[in-house]
Design a protein around this motif. Structure first.
Motif, PDB file in Angstrom:
ATOM      1  N   THR A  98       0.832  -1.210   0.000  1.00 56.32           N
ATOM      2  CA  THR A  98       0.000   0.000   0.000  1.00 56.32           C
ATOM      3  C   THR A  98       0.863   1.255   0.000  1.00 56.32           C
ATOM      4  N   ILE A  99       1.922   1.248   0.808  1.00 56.40           N
ATOM      5  CA  ILE A  99       2.818   2.407   0.864  1.00 56.40           C
ATOM      6  C   ILE A  99       3.512   2.611  -0.479  1.00 56.40           C
ATOM      7  N   GLN A 100       3.955   1.517  -1.098  1.00 60.44           N
ATOM      8  CA  GLN A 100       4.638   1.637  -2.385  1.00 60.44           C
ATOM      9  C   GLN A 100       3.709   2.177  -3.471  1.00 60.44           C
ATOM     10  N   VAL A 101       2.457   1.706  -3.463  1.00 62.04           N
ATOM     11  CA  VAL A 101       1.500   2.190  -4.465  1.00 62.04           C
ATOM     12  C   VAL A 101       1.206   3.671  -4.255  1.00 62.04           C
ATOM     13  N   LYS A 102       1.049   4.092  -2.994  1.00 66.09           N
ATOM     14  CA  LYS A 102       0.775   5.506  -2.717  1.00 66.09           C
ATOM     15  C   LYS A 102       1.956   6.383  -3.127  1.00 66.09           C
ATOM     16  N   THR A 110       6.266  11.387 -15.476  1.00 63.49           N
ATOM     17  CA  THR A 110       6.955  12.084 -16.556  1.00 63.49           C
ATOM     18  C   THR A 110       7.634  11.099 -17.496  1.00 63.49           C
ATOM     19  N   LEU A 111       7.915   9.909 -17.004  1.00 64.58           N
ATOM     20  CA  LEU A 111       8.566   8.891 -17.818  1.00 64.58           C
ATOM     21  C   LEU A 111       7.688   7.651 -17.897  1.00 64.58           C
ATOM     22  N   ARG A 112       7.836   6.941 -18.964  1.00 58.27           N
ATOM     23  CA  ARG A 112       7.101   5.690 -19.122  1.00 58.27           C
ATOM     24  C   ARG A 112       7.558   4.653 -18.095  1.00 58.27           C
ATOM     25  N   LYS A 113       8.825   4.757 -17.694  1.00 59.18           N
ATOM     26  CA  LYS A 113       9.362   3.811 -16.718  1.00 59.18           C
ATOM     27  C   LYS A 113       8.635   3.917 -15.381  1.00 59.18           C
ATOM     28  N   ALA A 114       8.302   5.155 -14.967  1.00 62.60           N
ATOM     29  CA  ALA A 114       7.594   5.343 -13.697  1.00 62.60           C
ATOM     30  C   ALA A 114       6.188   4.759 -13.763  1.00 62.60           C
ATOM     31  N   ARG A 115       5.516   4.953 -14.888  1.00 67.90           N
ATOM     32  CA  ARG A 115       4.170   4.389 -15.031  1.00 67.90           C
ATOM     33  C   ARG A 115       4.209   2.861 -15.050  1.00 67.90           C
ATOM     34  N   ASP A 116       5.199   2.296 -15.726  1.00 65.32           N
ATOM     35  CA  ASP A 116       5.321   0.836 -15.749  1.00 65.32           C
ATOM     36  C   ASP A 116       5.571   0.294 -14.344  1.00 65.32           C
ATOM     37  N   ARG A 117       6.358   1.022 -13.566  1.00 66.81           N
ATOM     38  CA  ARG A 117       6.625   0.579 -12.194  1.00 66.81           C
ATOM     39  C   ARG A 117       5.345   0.607 -11.360  1.00 66.81           C
ATOM     40  N   PHE A 118       4.545   1.651 -11.536  1.00 66.30           N
ATOM     41  CA  PHE A 118       3.280   1.728 -10.807  1.00 66.30           C
ATOM     42  C   PHE A 118       2.354   0.573 -11.186  1.00 66.30           C
ATOM     43  N   LEU A 119       2.298   0.263 -12.482  1.00 63.40           N
ATOM     44  CA  LEU A 119       1.441  -0.840 -12.917  1.00 63.40           C
ATOM     45  C   LEU A 119       1.942  -2.174 -12.387  1.00 63.40           C
ATOM     46  N   LEU A 121       3.540  -2.614  -9.532  1.00 66.85           N
ATOM     47  CA  LEU A 121       3.166  -2.660  -8.120  1.00 66.85           C
ATOM     48  C   LEU A 121       1.683  -2.963  -7.953  1.00 66.85           C
ATOM     49  N   ARG A 122       0.889  -2.382  -8.824  1.00 67.01           N
ATOM     50  CA  ARG A 122      -0.550  -2.618  -8.737  1.00 67.01           C
ATOM     51  C   ARG A 122      -0.884  -4.081  -9.020  1.00 67.01           C
ATOM     52  N   ARG A 123      -0.251  -4.642 -10.040  1.00 65.83           N
ATOM     53  CA  ARG A 123      -0.493  -6.054 -10.348  1.00 65.83           C
ATOM     54  C   ARG A 123       0.052  -6.956  -9.245  1.00 65.83           C
ATOM     55  N   MET A 124       1.181  -6.553  -8.648  1.00 67.30           N
ATOM     56  CA  MET A 124       1.731  -7.336  -7.551  1.00 67.30           C
ATOM     57  C   MET A 124       0.755  -7.382  -6.377  1.00 67.30           C
ATOM     58  N   LYS A 125       0.138  -6.245  -6.089  1.00 69.31           N
ATOM     59  CA  LYS A 125      -0.839  -6.198  -5.004  1.00 69.31           C
ATOM     60  C   LYS A 125      -2.049  -7.065  -5.333  1.00 69.31           C
ATOM     61  N   LYS A 158      -9.326   9.811  -8.146  1.00 71.25           N
ATOM     62  CA  LYS A 158      -8.302   8.950  -7.569  1.00 71.25           C
ATOM     63  C   LYS A 158      -8.887   7.582  -7.234  1.00 71.25           C
ATOM     64  N   VAL A 159      -7.999   6.610  -7.119  1.00 72.08           N
ATOM     65  CA  VAL A 159      -8.402   5.239  -6.802  1.00 72.08           C
ATOM     66  C   VAL A 159      -7.920   4.910  -5.399  1.00 72.08           C
ATOM     67  N   ASP A 160      -8.833   4.438  -4.563  1.00 71.73           N
ATOM     68  CA  ASP A 160      -8.503   4.101  -3.185  1.00 71.73           C
ATOM     69  C   ASP A 160      -8.930   2.663  -2.902  1.00 71.73           C
ATOM     70  N   LEU A 161      -8.371   2.079  -1.854  1.00 69.90           N
ATOM     71  CA  LEU A 161      -8.687   0.707  -1.473  1.00 69.90           C
ATOM     72  C   LEU A 161      -9.755   0.709  -0.385  1.00 69.90           C
ATOM     73  N   ARG A 162     -10.745  -0.157  -0.551  1.00 70.21           N
ATOM     74  CA  ARG A 162     -11.818  -0.278   0.433  1.00 70.21           C
ATOM     75  C   ARG A 162     -11.883  -1.723   0.908  1.00 70.21           C
ATOM     76  N   THR A 163     -11.967  -1.914   2.210  1.00 67.53           N
ATOM     77  CA  THR A 163     -12.003  -3.249   2.803  1.00 67.53           C
ATOM     78  C   THR A 163     -13.448  -3.702   2.948  1.00 67.53           C
ATOM     79  N   LEU A 164     -13.740  -4.891   2.430  1.00 65.30           N
ATOM     80  CA  LEU A 164     -15.078  -5.467   2.511  1.00 65.30           C
ATOM     81  C   LEU A 164     -15.051  -6.638   3.484  1.00 65.30           C
ATOM     82  N   THR A 165     -15.978  -6.631   4.427  1.00 66.87           N
ATOM     83  CA  THR A 165     -16.056  -7.708   5.414  1.00 66.87           C
ATOM     84  C   THR A 165     -17.390  -8.444   5.365  1.00 66.87           C
TER      85      THR A 165
END
Length: 226
Positions: A98-102, A110-119, A121-125, A158-165
């Motif tokens: 969560t911290i890494q994604v935030k 500004t770079l394609r490399k940063a966007r690829d890294r975010f994606l 991390l998102r897929r890893m999560k 923005k996209v946020d995480l919501r916990t469902l119980t």
């Protein structure tokens, strides 16, 4: 009777401890104690690796400990590690992702490399969440799935995480994830014909299927008018 039988059943341990900085700290300390004990037994060890581990674990005076103190420190670290692995490893891993994604969201792409890294991390999560669900439904598990995290789009975009119980919400979240995962026309799991430039060049329908679709729609309109 069933509770007694369940208590005596063998617990399946599959390993694969989720990585987090806290778990890595346990591993580094145990490696340091083992190397120092190995050196006390006149075995060949890497002094450079020992110095690197002492710096990483912030234990610069570890080499001054006696053999008894090293063995005691190793036993204590093992006990703490087993407790943390059982009770905190999954939570630490989720917090780390969560911290890494935030952090990635705050940075401008500004770079394609940063966007690829975010994606990535998102897929890893998403993979971690899927593994947790599979473990909860696996053969060696004795408890059901109690909570999941889903992505929710806020009004500001923005996209946020919501916990469902709730049980129904958990089931709906699982079904939505499966639909998104196996839908061939939805990003980021699109097939090559749905990506550019094939999407623009060939369209979403081939000429044959486009003609079949138009013929079907014309037949429906004819029947409705008649």
């Amino acid at each position: 009777i069933r509770r007694k039988a369940e208590a005596r059943c063998r617990r399946v341990t599959n390993g694969a401890v989720p990585w987090s900085p806290q778990i890595q700290n346990f591993w580094d300390r145990q490696s340091l104690w083992k190397l120092l004990l190995k050196g006390r037994k006149q075995c060949r060890v890497s002094s450079r690796k020992i110095r690197r581990l002492m710096k990483k674990t912030k234990l610069p005076n570890a080499w001054k400990k006696t053999t008894v103190e090293l063995e005691k420190a190793l036993r204590n670290d093992r006990k703490e590690y087993l407790h943390a692995k059982k009770n905190h490893a999954v939570t630490w891993r989720k917090k780390f992702l969560t911290i890494q994604v935030k952090r990635s969201k705050k940075k401008q792409w500004t770079l394609r490399k940063a966007r690829d890294r975010f994606l990535r991390l998102r897929r890893m999560k998403q993979r971690e969440e899927a593994r947790r669900r599979r473990r909860a439904q696996s053969k060696g598990s004795t408890s059901g799935l109690q909570a999941i995290q889903v992505e929710e789009k806020l009004p500001n975009g923005k996209v946020d995480l919501r916990t469902l119980t709730d049980r129904r919400q958990v089931e709906q979240g699982c079904m939505q994830e499966n639909r998104a995962r196996y839908n061939q026309t939805q990003s980021p799991y699109t097939t090559p014909p749905m990506d550019e430039p094939l999407r623009t060049q060939r369209g979403t329908l081939t000429p044959f299927w486009r003609a079949a679709f138009q013929c079907r729609m014309g037949l429906i309109l004819t029947l409705s008018h008649s």
